[in-house]
Scaffold this motif. Structure first.
Motif, PDB file in Angstrom:
ATOM      1  N   VAL A 116       0.856  -1.182   0.000  1.00 44.94           N
ATOM      2  CA  VAL A 116       0.000   0.000   0.000  1.00 44.94           C
ATOM      3  C   VAL A 116       0.896   1.237   0.000  1.00 44.94           C
ATOM      4  N   ASN A 117       0.755   2.067  -1.018  1.00 48.27           N
ATOM      5  CA  ASN A 117       1.546   3.294  -1.137  1.00 48.27           C
ATOM      6  C   ASN A 117       3.033   3.053  -0.844  1.00 48.27           C
ATOM      7  N   PRO A 118       3.668   2.175  -1.619  1.00 45.59           N
ATOM      8  CA  PRO A 118       5.076   1.868  -1.353  1.00 45.59           C
ATOM      9  C   PRO A 118       5.973   3.078  -1.594  1.00 45.59           C
ATOM     10  N   GLY A 119       6.842   3.374  -0.635  1.00 48.25           N
ATOM     11  CA  GLY A 119       7.725   4.535  -0.745  1.00 48.25           C
ATOM     12  C   GLY A 119       9.099   4.136  -1.248  1.00 48.25           C
ATOM     13  N   VAL A 120       9.381   4.435  -2.510  1.00 48.12           N
ATOM     14  CA  VAL A 120      10.673   4.054  -3.088  1.00 48.12           C
ATOM     15  C   VAL A 120      11.487   5.260  -3.552  1.00 48.12           C
ATOM     16  N   THR A 121      10.977   6.480  -3.351  1.00 46.41           N
ATOM     17  CA  THR A 121      11.757   7.691  -3.615  1.00 46.41           C
ATOM     18  C   THR A 121      11.566   8.653  -2.449  1.00 46.41           C
ATOM     19  N   SER A 222      -8.940   7.575   0.429  1.00 40.33           N
ATOM     20  CA  SER A 222      -7.936   7.529   1.487  1.00 40.33           C
ATOM     21  C   SER A 222      -6.708   8.363   1.169  1.00 40.33           C
ATOM     22  N   PHE A 223      -6.032   8.791   2.239  1.00 44.30           N
ATOM     23  CA  PHE A 223      -4.733   9.443   2.133  1.00 44.30           C
ATOM     24  C   PHE A 223      -3.644   8.386   2.317  1.00 44.30           C
ATOM     25  N   HIS A 224      -2.469   8.796   2.773  1.00 45.43           N
ATOM     26  CA  HIS A 224      -1.309   7.891   2.787  1.00 45.43           C
ATOM     27  C   HIS A 224      -1.519   6.645   3.654  1.00 45.43           C
ATOM     28  N   VAL A 225      -1.986   6.835   4.871  1.00 41.98           N
ATOM     29  CA  VAL A 225      -2.141   5.690   5.783  1.00 41.98           C
ATOM     30  C   VAL A 225      -3.493   5.036   5.506  1.00 41.98           C
ATOM     31  N   ALA A 226      -3.618   4.466   4.344  1.00 40.80           N
ATOM     32  CA  ALA A 226      -4.902   3.932   3.879  1.00 40.80           C
ATOM     33  C   ALA A 226      -5.377   2.744   4.700  1.00 40.80           C
ATOM     34  N   THR A 227      -4.484   2.085   5.395  1.00 38.60           N
ATOM     35  CA  THR A 227      -4.848   0.931   6.213  1.00 38.60           C
ATOM     36  C   THR A 227      -5.647   1.313   7.453  1.00 38.60           C
ATOM     37  N   LEU A 228      -5.714   2.623   7.760  1.00 38.02           N
ATOM     38  CA  LEU A 228      -6.557   3.122   8.853  1.00 38.02           C
ATOM     39  C   LEU A 228      -7.639   4.060   8.329  1.00 38.02           C
ATOM     40  N   ASP A 229      -7.809   4.097   7.019  1.00 42.86           N
ATOM     41  CA  ASP A 229      -8.649   5.106   6.387  1.00 42.86           C
ATOM     42  C   ASP A 229      -9.929   4.483   5.812  1.00 42.86           C
ATOM     43  N   ASP A 231     -10.730   3.323   2.962  1.00 42.35           N
ATOM     44  CA  ASP A 231     -10.617   2.151   2.085  1.00 42.35           C
ATOM     45  C   ASP A 231      -9.973   0.948   2.763  1.00 42.35           C
ATOM     46  N   ALA A 232      -9.814   1.000   4.078  1.00 40.48           N
ATOM     47  CA  ALA A 232      -9.103  -0.064   4.782  1.00 40.48           C
ATOM     48  C   ALA A 232      -9.738  -1.438   4.555  1.00 40.48           C
ATOM     49  N   GLU A 233     -11.056  -1.523   4.684  1.00 41.96           N
ATOM     50  CA  GLU A 233     -11.724  -2.815   4.540  1.00 41.96           C
ATOM     51  C   GLU A 233     -11.490  -3.403   3.151  1.00 41.96           C
ATOM     52  N   ARG A 234     -11.448  -2.546   2.162  1.00 43.30           N
ATOM     53  CA  ARG A 234     -11.187  -3.037   0.809  1.00 43.30           C
ATOM     54  C   ARG A 234      -9.766  -3.573   0.691  1.00 43.30           C
ATOM     55  N   ILE A 235      -8.812  -2.905   1.315  1.00 39.86           N
ATOM     56  CA  ILE A 235      -7.427  -3.398   1.329  1.00 39.86           C
ATOM     57  C   ILE A 235      -7.381  -4.790   1.933  1.00 39.86           C
ATOM     58  N   PHE A 236      -8.051  -4.961   3.074  1.00 40.95           N
ATOM     59  CA  PHE A 236      -8.014  -6.248   3.756  1.00 40.95           C
ATOM     60  C   PHE A 236      -8.656  -7.343   2.903  1.00 40.95           C
ATOM     61  N   GLN A 237      -9.792  -7.047   2.323  1.00 43.51           N
ATOM     62  CA  GLN A 237     -10.502  -8.039   1.517  1.00 43.51           C
ATOM     63  C   GLN A 237      -9.717  -8.423   0.269  1.00 43.51           C
ATOM     64  N   GLU A 238      -9.147  -7.425  -0.392  1.00 43.15           N
ATOM     65  CA  GLU A 238      -8.376  -7.693  -1.607  1.00 43.15           C
ATOM     66  C   GLU A 238      -7.119  -8.499  -1.294  1.00 43.15           C
ATOM     67  N   THR A 239      -6.494  -8.226  -0.156  1.00 44.14           N
ATOM     68  CA  THR A 239      -5.307  -8.986   0.247  1.00 44.14           C
ATOM     69  C   THR A 239      -5.674 -10.435   0.515  1.00 44.14           C
ATOM     70  N   ASP A 240      -6.780 -10.647   1.209  1.00 44.33           N
ATOM     71  CA  ASP A 240      -7.223 -12.008   1.497  1.00 44.33           C
ATOM     72  C   ASP A 240      -7.550 -12.755   0.208  1.00 44.33           C
ATOM     73  N   ALA A 241      -8.211 -12.081  -0.732  1.00 43.09           N
ATOM     74  CA  ALA A 241      -8.533 -12.712  -2.016  1.00 43.09           C
ATOM     75  C   ALA A 241      -7.263 -13.024  -2.809  1.00 43.09           C
ATOM     76  N   PHE A 242      -6.303 -12.127  -2.767  1.00 40.87           N
ATOM     77  CA  PHE A 242      -5.014 -12.315  -3.439  1.00 40.87           C
ATOM     78  C   PHE A 242      -4.297 -13.549  -2.890  1.00 40.87           C
ATOM     79  N   ILE A 243      -4.255 -13.661  -1.574  1.00 34.58           N
ATOM     80  CA  ILE A 243      -3.599 -14.810  -0.939  1.00 34.58           C
ATOM     81  C   ILE A 243      -4.356 -16.099  -1.232  1.00 34.58           C
ATOM     82  N   THR A 244      -5.675 -16.038  -1.159  1.00 33.52           N
ATOM     83  CA  THR A 244      -6.488 -17.225  -1.435  1.00 33.52           C
ATOM     84  C   THR A 244      -6.278 -17.726  -2.861  1.00 33.52           C
ATOM     85  N   ARG A 245      -6.183 -16.798  -3.803  1.00 30.99           N
ATOM     86  CA  ARG A 245      -5.969 -17.192  -5.197  1.00 30.99           C
ATOM     87  C   ARG A 245      -4.628 -17.889  -5.395  1.00 30.99           C
TER      88      ARG A 245
END
Length: 256
Positions: A116-121, A222-229, A231-245
């Motif tokens: 989520v919002n990976p910081g590489v710069t 959501s802003f940067h800390v989307a895991t508390l914002d 869209d948080a529930e969507r992040i959690f659900q999509e991650t679970d679906a990704f892992i399940t797949r």
């Protein structure tokens, strides 16, 4: 040293599918705790460590660097690999960069990456001034709690130690150079508005990884800390679906 509220690491023993979550720079496990608990409630084995120098006072972070932060998540990943048949890595902001480097370095030992919002710069012009500025000024204003949802705050430092920030900038350069070594399936989630990251970090990740299985998800509310914002529930659900797949056997055998 007394920890900030919510800074405690989180672990859960579950199925043979493991997930390592990495928090961000100057933040704590608090920002990822709901994500970790959601996955734990679905029967997964979960590890969410507290990175060195974090969760106490910003002066402690000043005495650490990227080598310390990476060593912690690398050790946690090796422990999960010892205990689990399949392991995924996840992260927010700098934690996303840590997760990507773990994927680059561990190869098939990592089954997939969700960031989520990976910081590489590092934002300019501040980044260019850090080599000198860090010797003149010990810290600057904090970057925690970039959250659109009213009444929600992130547990973390209200100051950014500049020696540690300089180390982060050097680490980000290493991660960018290693992105082509990331071949695992990637779930890349980004906020529509982010007041912490330089524009285009997610695009840079997408363009440089070698992954052929990439799912991009926009987090519009959501802003940067989307895991508390919002869209948080969507992040959690999509991650679970990704892992399940990618680890479908656990969906049948290990989920409660």
């Amino acid at each position: 040293m007394r920890l900030l509220p919510g800074a405690e690491p989180f672990t859960h023993d579950g199925s043979s599918t493991g997930v390592l979550l990495c928090h961000g720079f100057t933040g704590t496990p608090h920002s990822l705790r709901p994500w970790a608990e959601y996955l734990a409630d679905r029967g997964l084995t979960v590890s969410l460590p507290l990175l060195p120098g974090h969760g106490t006072r910003w002066q402690d972070l000043q005495r650490t660097g990227w080598e310390d932060w990476y060593a912690t998540v690398d050790r946690e990943l090796r422990e999960l690999r010892r205990r689990c048949a399949t392991v995924f890595v996840c992260g927010l902001s700098m934690g996303g960069a840590l997760a990507l480097r773990l994927a680059a370095r561990h190869g098939t030992g990592v089954a997939g990456v969700a960031v989520v919002n990976p910081g590489v710069t590092f934002p300019s012009p501040a980044g260019f001034l850090l080599p000198v500025l860090r010797h003149l000024v010990p810290s600057t204003k904090g970057i925690v709690s970039d959250i659109a949802k009213k009444g929600v705050a992130e547990s973390g430092y209200d100051r950014v130690p500049l020696h540690a920030a300089h180390s982060l900038r050097r680490f980000q350069a290493l991660v960018r150079a290693e992105l082509p070594r990331v071949t695992q399936p990637l779930l890349l989630m980004r906020s529509a508005r982010d007041h912490v990251l330089a524009p285009g970090d997610a695009d840079l990740v997408r363009s440089r990884v070698s992954s052929t299985d990439v799912t991009e998800l926009l987090l519009p509310a959501s802003f940067h800390v989307a895991t508390l914002d919002h869209d948080a529930e969507r992040i959690f659900q999509e991650t679970d679906a990704f892992i399940t797949r990618l680890a479908p056997a656990r969906d049948k055998e290990d989920s409660p």
